[in-house]
Design an enzyme around this catalytic site. Structure first.
Site, mmCIF file in Angstrom:
data_model
loop_
_atom_site.group_PDB
_atom_site.id
_atom_site.type_symbol
_atom_site.label_atom_id
_atom_site.label_comp_id
_atom_site.label_asym_id
_atom_site.label_seq_id
_atom_site.Cartn_x
_atom_site.Cartn_y
_atom_site.Cartn_z
ATOM 1 N N ARG A 144 -99.465 -48.432 99.495
ATOM 2 C CA ARG A 144 -98.049 -48.423 99.907
ATOM 3 C C ARG A 144 -97.706 -47.169 100.700
ATOM 4 N NH1 ARG A 144 -96.477 -48.988 93.723
ATOM 5 N NH2 ARG A 144 -98.482 -50.060 93.899
ATOM 6 N N LYS A 170 -110.297 -44.801 89.388
ATOM 7 C CA LYS A 170 -110.481 -46.171 88.931
ATOM 8 C C LYS A 170 -111.653 -46.258 87.953
ATOM 9 C CE LYS A 170 -108.913 -48.583 93.123
ATOM 10 N NZ LYS A 170 -107.886 -49.421 92.476
#
Length: 500
Positions: A350, A276
């Site tokens: 997820r 990130k």
């Protein structure tokens, strides 16, 4: 902690007296009497519309003209138009009052519910205002060692005058219990990630839930490996802190079907090798907000001893960089047996949910399963910080969740599921990929479809993407900057209504 009392007698030892007036600016007989006691201060204030209009949320703090006694300030709170007044708005008004009192350094306040508000009983109105004030009293300053005196100030107590104080107190006790569950959710979310490792977080869950009669099981990496949880374990393999799966079971009524709540608990998310940007990476301590909402909901349900059967499953991992970290292009085998090509290690939530929802279904056979996760930045782009996204395979379930959210002002917006989205997570070498094969397209919908691949036939399912609402960079009516505690009140309300 803020002390709240209810009375139908004389108000004692208060520095600030609060009254409520709507946009009609009319004083009933009770308010006229109070106005006379304060030498016309209320009527003079509302006569000047530059000072006060009665608009919802308007707060006017006026120095008292009474020289004797404890009361130093009269606080007039605007109700707006009565037909637009909801329970959520009354709670938020209570929060605003507390914040104004804090700014004015008023340590004790009394709320006088003496004028009739036809939409609510006096005890309901009183409990709602008090609940909002209690929620707004939350602070997280345990690591501040140099607080100034002004920053340390807090309202000490609220006294609420209402004609049915006993019933108001009973209603408030339930709301206070739910608020304390919200406080746990805020606390654990606000904790720095070096403090709330998966093990520490899991132990805190045990400490708060077991005394409430909830069975809690902490599953470590060895057992998860035996269960085949390759997706969850892959996310955490770059961290030196062992991943945990925490399973909570509350049995409140044997005749009711089981509801499963599943939460994403990424304690800190660097993005892994798909790193990130550093600018806001510190905010990734909030990436376990879904798990915190699940735990908070379990606290609220068990604390009330509701006649329901609820299970909570949260996957607690750290998505870190190391020589052992998961690589883009790796293939993992999930507990369901389905394989996933990990094209982006920053689409990790997820993967955690894939194994967690499968475990919940295999072990508990729920009729209804709701997963909660700070899953995608795309949902924030779509809905901002006003709504969380709601995806569901069942219209009735989605409607019940949306209704519950409206009632507590934790709003949900129904988002689409479609076969064309499902087709976008295909892989050439595995059963599916963890991101879309069309870059930047329908990111939150793609993530929802990925989770849907792990929902069994016959299970009513909803996925709540709370990435835009789990934390806030500004003060709200019900709390400071930081973790919001979103989802606890929504899910508590939904669970109460589910079997009705």
């Amino acid at each position: 902690m803020l002390n709240v009392n209810f009375t139908n007698g004389e108000l004692l030892n208060t520095q600030g007296l609060v009254v409520f007036i709507d946009e009609q600016l009319k004083l009933d007989s009770n308010l006229i009497t109070l106005d006379q006691q304060h030498h016309g201060l209320i009527s003079k204030t509302i006569a000047d519309k530059l000072q006060f209009t009665g608009k919802y949320g308007q707060i006017k703090v006026i120095p008292s003209v009474i020289k004797s006694g404890e009361i130093k300030y009269l606080i007039i709170a605007g109700l707006g138009t009565e037909e637009k007044l909801t329970e959520a708005k009354v709670e938020e008004l209570g929060g605003k009052i507390l914040q104004y009192a804090t700014s004015a350094k008023i340590s004790t306040i009394s709320l006088k519910i003496i004028n009739r508000i036809s939409r609510f009983t006096s005890q309901t109105f009183a409990s709602l205002v008090a609940s909002g004030a209690f929620l707004a009293s939350y602070r997280f300053d345990k690591y501040r060692t140099n607080l100034k005196e002004a920053e340390k100030f807090a309202v000490e107590s609220i006294e609420v005058f209402t004609d049915n104080n006993t019933e108001a107190a009973k209603l408030f006790e339930v709301k206070k219990l739910v608020a304390e569950a919200v406080f746990f959710t805020r606390d654990i979310s606000n904790e720095p990630s070096n403090i709330k490792t998966p093990q520490v977080y899991a132990e805190r869950i045990v400490d708060i839930l077991e005394p409430l009669g909830v069975d809690v099981d902490i599953i470590g990496e060895r057992e998860m490996k035996n269960l085949g949880m390759g997706a969850l374990l892959g996310v955490g393999q770059g961290s030196q802190n062992e991943s945990k799966l925490v399973v909570m079971e509350y049995k409140g009524g044997s005749k009711y079907p089981t509801i499963a709540l599943v939460g994403k608990g990424v304690i800190f998310d660097t993005g892994g090798i798909s790193l990130k940007p550093s600018s806001n990476m510190h905010l990734m301590r909030y990436d376990m907000g879904g798990s915190a909402a699940v735990v908070g909901s379990m606290i609220a349900v068990a604390g009330q001893k509701l006649p329901v059967n609820i299970v909570g499953v949260v996957g607690l991992v750290e998505n870190m960089l190391s020589g052992n970290a998961q690589r883009p292009g790796d293939v993992v085998t999930t507990m369901s047996g389905q394989t996933v090509e990990v094209l982006n290690t920053d689409a990790e939530g997820r993967l955690v949910l894939a194994d967690a929802v499968w475990y919940a279904q295999e072990k508990f056979k729920p009729k209804c399963l709701i997963d909660v996760a700070t899953l995608t930045g795309a949902i924030t782009v779509a809905l901002g910080s006003t709504y969380a996204g709601c995806f569901s395979n069942n219209d009735e379930l989605a409607s019940k969740l949306i209704k519950a959210g409206e009632e507590v002002n934790e709003k949900l917006w129904r988002m689409p599921l479609h076969d064309e989205y499902d087709a976008m997570i295909g892989s050439d070498i595995a059963d599916m990929a963890n991101i879309s094969n069309i870059p930047r397209a329908a990111g939150s919908c793609i993530a929802a479809h990925f989770i849907k691949r792990f929902i069994k036939d016959g299970v009513d399912w909803a996925h709540l993407d709370i990435a835009g609402v789990a934390n806030s960079n500004k003060v709200s009516s019900l709390g400071p900057k930081g973790a919001v505690g979103y989802g606890v009140r929504l899910l508590e309300k939904f669970i109460k209504e589910y079997n009705r």
